[in-house]
Design a protein around this motif. Structure first.
Motif, PDB file in Angstrom:
ATOM      1  N   PHE A   2      60.344  58.101  56.493  1.00 27.45           N
ATOM      2  CA  PHE A   2      60.055  58.544  55.200  1.00 27.45           C
ATOM      3  C   PHE A   2      59.569  57.537  54.098  1.00 27.45           C
ATOM      4  O   PHE A   2      60.137  56.489  54.101  1.00 27.45           O
ATOM      5  N   THR A   6      57.645  60.244  49.781  1.00 26.03           N
ATOM      6  CA  THR A   6      58.786  61.062  49.776  1.00 26.03           C
ATOM      7  C   THR A   6      59.586  60.964  48.304  1.00 26.03           C
ATOM      8  O   THR A   6      59.878  61.842  47.716  1.00 26.03           O
ATOM      9  N   GLY A  27      63.762  64.986  61.607  1.00 29.41           N
ATOM     10  CA  GLY A  27      64.043  64.620  60.062  1.00 29.41           C
ATOM     11  C   GLY A  27      65.229  64.221  59.957  1.00 29.41           C
ATOM     12  O   GLY A  27      65.984  63.666  60.680  1.00 29.41           O
ATOM     13  N   HIS A  47      59.790  66.197  59.152  1.00 30.73           N
ATOM     14  CA  HIS A  47      58.910  65.311  59.136  1.00 30.73           C
ATOM     15  C   HIS A  47      57.660  66.190  59.772  1.00 30.73           C
ATOM     16  O   HIS A  47      57.669  66.177  61.111  1.00 30.73           O
TER      17      HIS A  47
END
Length: 81
Positions: A2, A6, A27, A47
């Motif tokens: 990320f 983000t 994720g 994600h």
């Protein structure tokens, strides 16, 4: 996994992204703080770029279903974005 983007997304929604609590293949679970009242919450980040169309649709459907659930293992559903 990320990026700084983000953090910008969280900021635009009124949250500060904190540390990662757990992670998986698609994720992470992240501690976030809501700016308006400094309440700490857990955010489930997915994600989407690594998912195929079917899995992306499933992730969106999961968010919608969680928002409608009344279940003892879901303490409170706050938001999705």
């Amino acid at each position: 996994f990320f990026s700084a983007m983000t953090h910008a997304v969280y900021a635009s929604k009124g949250y500060v992204r904190g540390k990662v609590i757990g992670s998986g293949a698609f994720g992470a679970a992240v501690l976030v703080t809501r700016n308006v009242d400094t309440r700490q919450l857990i955010s489930k980040e997915v994600h989407l770029a690594v998912l195929d169309a079917r899995d992306r649709d499933g992730a969106v459907q999961e968010a919608m279903l969680l928002s409608q659930r009344d279940h003892p293992n879901i303490i409170e559903y706050e938001d999705s974005f």
